[in-house]
Every structure is written in structure tokens, then in C-alpha cells.
Scaffold this active site. Structure first.
Site, PDB file in Angstrom:
ATOM      1  NE  ARG A  26      -3.982  -1.996   2.278  1.00 23.40           N
ATOM      2  CZ  ARG A  26      -4.644  -2.393   3.367  1.00 23.40           C
ATOM      3  NH1 ARG A  26      -4.476  -1.766   4.513  1.00 23.40           N
ATOM      4  NH2 ARG A  26      -5.467  -3.409   3.309  1.00 23.40           N
ATOM      5  NE  ARG A  39     -10.672   8.041  -2.254  1.00 25.35           N
ATOM      6  CZ  ARG A  39     -10.890   6.990  -1.488  1.00 25.35           C
ATOM      7  NH1 ARG A  39      -9.886   6.364  -0.921  1.00 25.35           N
ATOM      8  NH2 ARG A  39     -12.124   6.563  -1.271  1.00 25.35           N
ATOM      9  CG  ASP A  76      -9.781  -2.944  -4.223  1.00 25.24           C
ATOM     10  OD1 ASP A  76      -9.357  -2.361  -3.207  1.00 25.24           O
ATOM     11  OD2 ASP A  76     -10.639  -3.850  -4.182  1.00 25.24           O
TER      12      ASP A  76
END
Length: 349
Positions: A26, A39, A76
Site C-alpha cells: 500500500r 483522490r 484493488d
């Protein structure tokens, strides 16, 4: 043995490095201000994943900032059930939600949508064209058991109880879900490899919830099939297996799946791992993400212990799980100094 300019890929192929290559699970994510800004601009998480320019930018951000030896694709694990026909959305404060749940409908009722994988391949192509020549590009997928737990229950849970009950009550139906995931995962990872990744990781984040016989059936067996299929299609492309929570079952997992390297979570004693794994098997891990947040002496001691345990064997330095959003940037910088031998206790390696 041929040695490339990429330290991480060399280690994945069994070569030892005086200074272990490193990347962090991550590493492209919420602890970085540049990620949070992007984002916020793009809106939701899934919108970011499917925007190929934005996803490529997120993948590259930690490489520019820290110079890690590996870049991990920003995506993901639930892209695969999305391609198998479930709807996928991310709810604020609740995480991913899949519908319809497979406790309510049959797998056969889903209409497959493999075109949902194409933007991921486009992201890979864009990243591969921009990476430094010394950086290894890592693709990934969720392992079938972990992905199936979301497909069955519709969301994550603490004990994966619905999926475990399903697997016991109707192993034939649950096995069909696993089989579909194996086939789709092989195709998905193969597509990533064709698009430009140089190694792949299988994340089995919930493998620790299974009893030994179930672990053998739903973790080891399906992962072994994926590894064998990828080896046939793409000889020489390393596969990292990461069965979080496997505990004492980890040596059997490493031996029976045929993986090229094993990821180790933070609950494992690195010295026990070193003693119980083949000396030539590359090991990846296993700093506690909370030790990274703590910093200071706790971080230095943990890093020194890991480097000492894995000295003399192929080792990739990594966390035992994903980096947490409240991780200070300065602590990541200090970690890099320790691992690469420019910071006190880290020189013990």
C-alpha cells in the site's frame, strides 16, 4: 545466473543482495499528501482505479518520492469479482460492497464483464513506460479464498464467518466460486504481465481465519493452480505469495504452492521464518506497520532484528501488511535510511 540492473527482480529469482531491495505494501495510498489531493480531485476510489492516467500517477508517486526498488500497481483485489459480474462500490466509512451477495444468488446468475479489466492493463502500460530502469514493476491480485469471502458476504468481516459457513455447508458450490476465481485470476495476472509487470503478488489477506484442512483446500490448492498456470504461460515471471495469518502453516504453503517468494506478516518471528524456510527461498517482510508509525528506537530495533534474521538469504524488505494512513512521511524516510545502511542500527545487517 544472469543479473539485471533491478535488485528486486534479482532477489525474486534467488540472488542475494548485500542491501535488500525494498517496497511497502500500500505504498501508493492515503499516507501521501499527493495521493490525497489526486483522490479529492477524482472523487471516489473506484473512479480513481479506473482512470488510467490517475492510477498510473498514483503508482508512480512513491517511486518519485522515495525511490523504492519496486512499484506496486495501484488497483484493488475486488476488480476480479467486478469482472465476474458483481456490482462494486466503495462506501465512505464502510469500505467495499459487492452485490448481489453469493449467499443470496448463484454464481451462474452473474453476467461476466471481463472488459472491466482492460483499464487496469492500460494503467500497467502507462506505468511501465515511465518507470526508472532500476525499478521492478509488480502486479497483483487477491487470492481466491480472500476474494471469495467478499463475494459471499458482500463486504469484509472480522472472522469471514459467512464464507467459512458456506464452504462447510456446500463445498461444491463454494468450490465453483473458487474455480471461477482461479480461472479469472490467471487471465487477469497474465494480462498484467503482457502489459508490462515483471512479477506478481497474490494477496491472501484472510487466510489466517481457516482451520488447517480448510487452509489446505481453499488457500494452498487454488494458489498452487494459479502459480502452475502462470508458470506455463509466462516462464521466469516470479510469483510472490502472501498468506497473512498463516502462522505455522506457512512452510507448507511455501512448499506446496510452488511460489517463487513468500511474504511474511508482522506476527511471525523473522528468526523462526529464517529457520523454517528453505535457505534459497526469497522471503519478503515483515516490519509491523505500527512500528513504522512509532518510529524512533522501536523502529530501529525492529528493522535491525529483521535484517539480522534474513542476512545471508534472498530478502526483500517490506511491511508485514499495508502501510497505514497515519504513517509519518519522516518515518518512511528513516526506514529507508536504516535498510539501506545509512542510519545507525540498520547497519547491523
Amino acid at each position: 545466473m544472469t543479473r539485471s540492473t533491478k535488485s528486486l527482480i534479482n532477489v525474486l529469482k534467488g540472488q542475494r543482495a548485500e542491501v535488500p531491495p525494498m517496497w511497502l505494501m500500500r505504498q501508493a495510498g492515503r499516507y501521501l499528501p499527493e495521493y490525497r489531493a489526486l483522490r479529492a480531485d477524482k472523487g471516489g476510489f473506484l473512479e480513481l482505479v479506473y482512470d488510467t492516467d490517475a492510477a498510473a500517477e498514483v503508482t508512480l508517486q512513491p517511486i518519485r518520492r522515495f525511490g523504492f526498488d519496486g512499484a506496486i500497481l495501484f488497483s484493488d483485489i475486488l476488480i476480479v469479482p467486478h469482472a465476474l459480474g458483481q456490482d462494486l462500490r466503495f462506501e465512505a466509512g464502510e469500505g467495499p460492497v459487492l452485490s448481489p451477495r453469493l449467499v443470496d444468488v448463484s454464481l451462474a446468475s452473474l453476467e461476466r464483464a471481463p472488459e472491466r479489466l482492460r483499464p487496469i492493463y492500460e494503467t500497467v502500460e502507462k506505468v511501465a513506460a515511465q518507470l526508472p530502469e532500476t525499478t521492478t514493476f509488480l502486479g497483483f491480485a487477491g487470492s481466491p479464498w480472500t476474494v471469495a469471502t467478499y463475494m459471499v458476504a458482500g463486504r469484509g468481516s472480522k472472522d469471514q464467518g459467512e464464507a467459512r459457513r458456506f464452504a462447510y455447508a456446500d463445498p461444491q458450490a463454494f468450490g465453483a466460486v473458487i474455480d471461477a476465481l482461479v480461472d479469472m485470476t490467471v487471465d487477469y495476472l497474465s494480462g498484467q504481465i503482457r502489459a508490462g509487470v515483471e512479477a506478481v503478488q497474490l494477496f491472501d489477506s484472510w487466510s489466517g481465519s481457516l482451520a488447517p484442512a480448510q487452509f489446505e483446500r481453499w488457500v494452498i490448492g487454488p494458489n498452487a493452480r494459479i502459480v502452475a498456470a502462470l508458470r506455463e504461460r509466462h516462464p521466469g515471471v516470479p510469483v510472490i505469495g502472501f498468506p497473512k495469518g498463516a502462522g505455522a502453516k506457512l512452510p507448507a504453503y511455501a512448499r506446496e504452492t510452488g511460489i517463487d517468494a513468500v511474504g511474511v506478516d508482522e506476527t511471525q518471528d523473522p528468526h523462526w521464518i529464517a529457520a523454517n524456510m528453505p535457505a534459497d527461498l526469497p522471503v519478503q517482510g515483515n516490519l509491523d506497520p505500527l512500528a513504522l508509525i512509532a518510529g524512533g528506537a522501536a523502529l530501529e530495533q525492529a528493522v535491525a532484528s529483521i535484517l539480522s534474521a534474513f542476512e545471508g538469504r534472498p530478502h526483500i524488505f517490506n511491511l508485514g501488511h499495508g502501510i497505514l494512513p497515519d504513517t509519518p512521511i519522516a518515518h518512511v524516510e528513516r526506514l529507508i535510511e536504516l535498510v539501506r545502511g545509512r542510519g545507525g542500527e540498520g547497519e547491523a545487517a
